[in-house]
Design a protein around this motif. Structure first.
Motif, mmCIF file in Angstrom:
data_model
loop_
_atom_site.group_PDB
_atom_site.id
_atom_site.type_symbol
_atom_site.label_atom_id
_atom_site.label_comp_id
_atom_site.label_asym_id
_atom_site.label_seq_id
_atom_site.Cartn_x
_atom_site.Cartn_y
_atom_site.Cartn_z
ATOM 1 N N ARG A 1 0.837 -1.207 0.000
ATOM 2 C CA ARG A 1 0.000 0.000 0.000
ATOM 3 C C ARG A 1 0.865 1.248 0.000
ATOM 4 N N ASP A 2 0.539 2.167 -0.870
ATOM 5 C CA ASP A 2 1.308 3.403 -1.015
ATOM 6 C C ASP A 2 1.220 4.245 0.255
ATOM 7 N N GLY A 3 2.380 4.590 0.803
ATOM 8 C CA GLY A 3 2.440 5.465 1.970
ATOM 9 C C GLY A 3 2.415 4.761 3.303
ATOM 10 N N PHE A 4 2.214 3.446 3.305
ATOM 11 C CA PHE A 4 2.163 2.728 4.584
ATOM 12 C C PHE A 4 3.573 2.424 5.055
ATOM 13 N N ASP A 5 3.830 2.704 6.335
ATOM 14 C CA ASP A 5 5.151 2.500 6.938
ATOM 15 C C ASP A 5 4.988 1.617 8.174
ATOM 16 N N LEU A 6 5.599 0.440 8.144
ATOM 17 C CA LEU A 6 5.471 -0.504 9.259
ATOM 18 C C LEU A 6 6.012 0.056 10.574
ATOM 19 N N THR A 7 6.925 1.006 10.507
ATOM 20 C CA THR A 7 7.493 1.566 11.734
ATOM 21 C C THR A 7 6.623 2.671 12.332
ATOM 22 N N ARG A 8 5.631 3.136 11.574
ATOM 23 C CA ARG A 8 4.803 4.251 12.045
ATOM 24 C C ARG A 8 3.321 3.925 12.105
ATOM 25 N N HIS A 9 2.883 2.987 11.293
ATOM 26 C CA HIS A 9 1.445 2.754 11.146
ATOM 27 C C HIS A 9 1.036 1.374 11.650
ATOM 28 N N ALA A 10 -0.058 1.354 12.389
ATOM 29 C CA ALA A 10 -0.639 0.074 12.824
ATOM 30 C C ALA A 10 -1.425 -0.537 11.680
ATOM 31 N N TRP A 11 -1.529 -1.862 11.670
ATOM 32 C CA TRP A 11 -2.240 -2.544 10.590
ATOM 33 C C TRP A 11 -3.686 -2.087 10.467
ATOM 34 N N SER A 12 -4.296 -1.682 11.557
ATOM 35 C CA SER A 12 -5.708 -1.294 11.516
ATOM 36 C C SER A 12 -5.954 -0.106 10.583
ATOM 37 N N LEU A 13 -4.924 0.714 10.341
ATOM 38 C CA LEU A 13 -5.080 1.855 9.447
ATOM 39 C C LEU A 13 -5.295 1.430 8.003
ATOM 40 N N LEU A 14 -4.974 0.181 7.677
ATOM 41 C CA LEU A 14 -5.143 -0.315 6.312
ATOM 42 C C LEU A 14 -6.612 -0.370 5.900
ATOM 43 N N ALA A 15 -7.528 -0.243 6.860
ATOM 44 C CA ALA A 15 -8.957 -0.244 6.543
ATOM 45 C C ALA A 15 -9.390 1.051 5.871
ATOM 46 N N ASN A 16 -8.498 2.033 5.808
ATOM 47 C CA ASN A 16 -8.811 3.313 5.176
ATOM 48 C C ASN A 16 -8.349 3.321 3.719
ATOM 49 N N GLY A 17 -8.889 4.260 2.954
ATOM 50 C CA GLY A 17 -8.475 4.423 1.566
ATOM 51 C C GLY A 17 -9.290 3.568 0.604
ATOM 52 N N ASP A 18 -8.961 3.688 -0.683
ATOM 53 C CA ASP A 18 -9.707 2.975 -1.721
ATOM 54 C C ASP A 18 -9.628 1.461 -1.571
ATOM 55 N N LEU A 19 -8.506 0.967 -1.046
ATOM 56 C CA LEU A 19 -8.326 -0.473 -0.875
ATOM 57 C C LEU A 19 -8.623 -0.932 0.551
ATOM 58 N N GLY A 20 -9.243 -0.064 1.314
ATOM 59 C CA GLY A 20 -9.538 -0.403 2.706
ATOM 60 C C GLY A 20 -10.452 -1.600 2.857
ATOM 61 N N TRP A 21 -11.273 -1.864 1.834
ATOM 62 C CA TRP A 21 -12.210 -2.996 1.904
ATOM 63 C C TRP A 21 -11.470 -4.321 2.073
ATOM 64 N N ILE A 22 -10.214 -4.376 1.578
ATOM 65 C CA ILE A 22 -9.444 -5.616 1.706
ATOM 66 C C ILE A 22 -9.188 -5.919 3.177
ATOM 67 N N HIS A 23 -8.748 -4.895 3.913
ATOM 68 C CA HIS A 23 -8.438 -5.128 5.327
ATOM 69 C C HIS A 23 -9.708 -5.318 6.146
ATOM 70 N N ILE A 24 -10.755 -4.630 5.774
ATOM 71 C CA ILE A 24 -12.030 -4.827 6.470
ATOM 72 C C ILE A 24 -12.496 -6.274 6.315
#
Length: 220
Positions: free
Chosen positions: A47-70
């Motif tokens: 995912r563009d802009g996602f940083d494992l050192t700064r972002h928790a996985w739960s944030l992946l539910a946001n954005g156009d591809l958020g449906w994947i994590h949901i």
């Protein structure tokens, strides 16, 4: 002899069906963690802009591809609940299946209520705003993680009573390390070491569930 054999086979069939169903339910616990962690890690690395050192996985539910994590959260929650049902069928009533079922429900809730965007993810989306669904996401996570830690210690006590020292200690260590990882994330959110520690704790928690499910499956 023939009548006796037929009677024995007829009596065994319901038992076999019950055992098969129990094992099927327990099997979901084996795969829930690998599926959730595998999909989440793939998302995190692509995912563009996602940083494992700064972002928790739960944030992946946001954005156009958020449906994947949901979808990933909902599937993981459903499989965890199925595993909890299988664990109750295999070992009877107790707090452990209930606690794991609540953990599964918390994953469903986390999928229903998205985390608020923070730390620049998704890219271009302003962060810092607290919404009701963000608060609900944090609350569901807090309840679920607490239940998972409690389940670790409840089962550690059961294993200790049965003389399974290795399982007892591994369950205690999993509960303690998961609690430490969660508290580090709460107390130092956004700091690289705390975020990585929490991610490692999540992976450890899923690994424990998979190992527990495999153990219960073999002994069902």
């Amino acid at each position: 002899m023939t009548a006796t054999t037929a009677h024995a086979r007829a009596a065994a069939r319901p038992c076999d069906r019950e055992t098969s169903l129990t094992r099927s339910l327990l099997g979901y616990g084996v795969i829930a963690g690998p599926v959730y962690a595998g999909v989440s890690l793939t998302e995190a690395l692509t995912r563009d802009g996602f940083d494992l050192t700064r972002h928790a996985w739960s944030l992946l539910a946001n954005g156009d591809l958020g449906w994947i994590h949901i979808t990933n959260l909902v599937l993981a929650g459903a499989m965890t609940i199925a595993f909890a049902v299988g664990l109750r069928r295999a070992h009877g009533r107790g707090w452990a299946p209930r606690l794991l079922a609540v953990y599964g429900l918390s994953l469903l809730a986390a999928g229903a209520f998205r985390a608020d965007p923070v730390q620049g993810f998704p890219r271009g989306v302003p962060g810092g705003e607290v919404t009701w669904h963000g608060v609900a996401h944090l609350a569901s996570g807090g309840v679920g993680f607490t239940c998972l830690v409690a389940a670790c210690f409840v089962l550690a006590r059961r294993f200790a009573r049965r003389g399974r020292a290795a399982w007892a200690w591994s369950s205690r260590m999993t509960g303690a390390l998961f609690a430490a990882g969660f508290l580090s994330m709460v107390s130092a959110a956004g700091v690289a070491w705390s975020n990585l520690a929490f991610t490692a704790a999540v992976v450890l928690g899923w690994a424990w569930i998979s190992a527990l499910a495999a153990h219960a499956y073999r002994n069902a």
